[in-house]
Design a protein around this motif. Structure first.
Motif, PDB file in Angstrom:
ATOM      1  N   TYR A  73      -2.073   5.899   3.861  1.00  0.00           N
ATOM      2  CA  TYR A  73      -2.872   5.888   2.639  1.00  0.00           C
ATOM      3  C   TYR A  73      -2.908   4.442   2.139  1.00  0.00           C
ATOM      4  O   TYR A  73      -1.873   3.833   1.919  1.00  0.00           O
ATOM      5  N   ASN A  98       2.393  10.783   2.245  1.00  0.00           N
ATOM      6  CA  ASN A  98       1.022  10.349   2.528  1.00  0.00           C
ATOM      7  C   ASN A  98       0.828   9.884   3.973  1.00  0.00           C
ATOM      8  O   ASN A  98      -0.040   9.058   4.258  1.00  0.00           O
ATOM      9  N   HIS A 111       0.873  -1.180   0.000  1.00  0.00           N
ATOM     10  CA  HIS A 111       0.000   0.000   0.000  1.00  0.00           C
ATOM     11  C   HIS A 111       0.904   1.222   0.000  1.00  0.00           C
ATOM     12  O   HIS A 111       2.129   1.094   0.102  1.00  0.00           O
ATOM     13  N   SER A 112       0.313   2.404  -0.064  1.00  0.00           N
ATOM     14  CA  SER A 112       1.135   3.606  -0.229  1.00  0.00           C
ATOM     15  C   SER A 112       1.878   3.999   1.057  1.00  0.00           C
ATOM     16  O   SER A 112       3.080   4.211   1.043  1.00  0.00           O
ATOM     17  N   ARG A 161     -14.008   2.992   6.137  1.00  0.00           N
ATOM     18  CA  ARG A 161     -13.091   3.637   5.184  1.00  0.00           C
ATOM     19  C   ARG A 161     -13.676   3.598   3.764  1.00  0.00           C
ATOM     20  O   ARG A 161     -13.697   4.612   3.068  1.00  0.00           O
ATOM     21  N   ARG A 219      -8.909   7.928   3.001  1.00  0.00           N
ATOM     22  CA  ARG A 219      -7.619   7.464   2.494  1.00  0.00           C
ATOM     23  C   ARG A 219      -7.111   6.240   3.258  1.00  0.00           C
ATOM     24  O   ARG A 219      -6.324   5.474   2.728  1.00  0.00           O
ATOM     25  N   SER A 220      -7.541   6.070   4.502  1.00  0.00           N
ATOM     26  CA  SER A 220      -7.117   4.894   5.273  1.00  0.00           C
ATOM     27  C   SER A 220      -8.147   4.634   6.370  1.00  0.00           C
ATOM     28  O   SER A 220      -9.037   5.458   6.603  1.00  0.00           O
ATOM     29  N   TRP A 242      -3.556  12.832   6.776  1.00  0.00           N
ATOM     30  CA  TRP A 242      -4.606  13.474   5.964  1.00  0.00           C
ATOM     31  C   TRP A 242      -5.720  13.953   6.882  1.00  0.00           C
ATOM     32  O   TRP A 242      -5.800  13.544   8.049  1.00  0.00           O
ATOM     33  N   LYS A 254     -10.085  15.188   6.767  1.00  0.00           N
ATOM     34  CA  LYS A 254     -11.323  15.338   5.995  1.00  0.00           C
ATOM     35  C   LYS A 254     -12.435  15.729   6.964  1.00  0.00           C
ATOM     36  O   LYS A 254     -12.477  15.230   8.085  1.00  0.00           O
TER      37      LYS A 254
END
Ligand SMILES: [Zn+2]
Length: 396
Positions: free
Chosen positions: A346, A264, A230-231, A320, A326-327, A267, A269
């Motif tokens: 992420y 990443n 994953h990222s 998610r 994103r995670s 984040w 939101k």
């Protein structure tokens, strides 16, 4: 003399075996379904390197040299082919074979419209369920170079690319038969591994693929692992069984300081409190109206599997997906009528964190160190050391 002759014979035998295995692996070809989900109706083939031979229904049709274009459209249940000199033919199947090694072509989907992508190897064009099926046939390692670049970009250290190449090779072989009845091994989107054509002549990626030629990641019983990445893990990876209903022992949670501070790693939101309450009402059996707003907030110092609310438990991986976050590694803070979600990492968080692995490579860790850090109790071995029973039917 007898000993010398025996030694020479053994040496020759070894040379033959090395040649045989090297040749077999180097010759390993893979068939990749391109734009399989796009129902292509018109495409353009553009020779940009070397030369090609086009065959229509197995008959030689014409040579295609650098700069030449071939248009293929679906018409009246046939593949209608037209070249730049306005010659045309109608076929059930086209094969555009590489006539000189190192040839490459640009493929553009006109209907539906996509930006062109460049590929090495050959192209097969078939009629399949009323659409144009496109199959790129190329050496496995060239495919892997393209996948490594598509999946991880082109700016990282060589040991990172080696680790990524081993994972992508492991994935390709383990999933060799993922498209039964479709005439190709793997597709080019994230259903399999993202492959957007040739690695753009990036020597570090090519060298990493060649340096790891034939190597895969296996567990202690020499079975190829599920090569998951994953990222960014956000500082700790997640156990596979926390995300999916699978419990591979080598996919455990690890504390991952290498992912912290990377692009990443964090984040944010915002969502409205009313939206969140409505979501919980749909997901929960129990009556949440008796709870105060702060009891509805998710808090995670470390990754959890579930959000527990009274007698209900909701898988964080589902939250998610539902909220398109994103995670699944996040905490919530209430700000009047809205909720600020502060997240880490992420992706699904399972297996190798790409950004963490890039940081490890930049700190001097080897590909082997990186894979052993993110995967528990694994070994890097040659494909030839995998028992035949552990390889997919099509690969044996
Ligand atoms: Zn696929």
């Amino acid at each position: 003399m007898g000993i010398n002759r025996g030694r020479i014979l053994r040496l020759l035998l070894n040379l033959v075996l090395v040649w045989f295995f090297t040749f077999r692996l180097a010759a390993q070809e893979v068939r990749i379904g391109l734009f399989d989900d796009q129902s292509a109706k018109t495409i353009v083939f553009h020779c940009v390197g070397g030369s090609y031979h086009a065959y229509g229904d197995s008959e030689f049709y014409r040579e295609i040299n650098i700069g030449e274009l071939i248009y293929v459209s679906l018409m009246d249940g046939k593949l209608l082919l037209m070249d730049g000199e306005l010659h045309w033919g109608a076929f059930n199947r086209l094969e555009i074979k590489e006539a000189a090694s190192g040839s490459n072509f640009r493929l553009k989907l006109v209907d539906p419209a996509w930006d062109p992508r460049q590929y090495p190897g050959s192209l097969e064009i078939n009629l399949f369920h009323g659409t144009i099926q496109l199959i790129n046939k190329l050496p496995l390692d060239e495919y892997l170079a393209g996948v490594v670049e598509t999946e991880s970009g082109s700016t990282a250290g060589s040991e990172f690319f080696k680790a990524q190449a081993i994972l992508c090779r492991s994935y390709a072989i383990k999933n060799w038969d993922k498209h039964p009845g479709q005439n190709f091994n793997l597709c080019d989107n994230t259903h399999c591994q993202a492959y957007h054509g040739a690695s753009e002549a990036n020597p570090i990626i090519h060298d990493a693929v060649l340096a790891t030629h034939g190597l895969v990641l296996a567990d202690q019983s020499s079975s190829i692992v599920s090569a998951i990445f994953h990222s960014n893990s956000g500082g700790e990876t997640q156990r596979a069984s926390d995300v999916w209903n699978s419990g591979e022992e080598y996919l455990q949670a690890v504390l991952d300081p290498f992912s912290l501070g990377q692009r990443n790693a964090q984040w944010e939101k915002s969502i409205s409190l009313s939206h969140w309450k409505e979501y919980l009402r749909q997901k929960c059996q129990s009556d949440i109206s008796k709870l105060n707003d702060d009891q509805l907030l998710i808090l995670q110092d470390h990754r959890k599997k579930f959000f527990i609310l009274g007698n209900d438990s909701i898988r964080l991986a589902d939250i998610r997906n539902d909220l398109m976050l994103r995670s699944a590694f996040f905490s919530m803070e209430r700000l009047n009528d809205s909720i600020l979600i502060r997240g880490k990492g992420y992706g699904h968080g399972v297996g190798m964190s790409q950004e963490g692995a890039m940081e490890m490579a930049s700190q001097g860790f080897s590909a082997s160190d990186i894979l052993r850090f993110y995967f528990f109790n694994v070994q890097i071995i040659e494909i030839d050391d995998i028992p035949v029973s552990g390889l997919p039917d099509g690969f044996k």
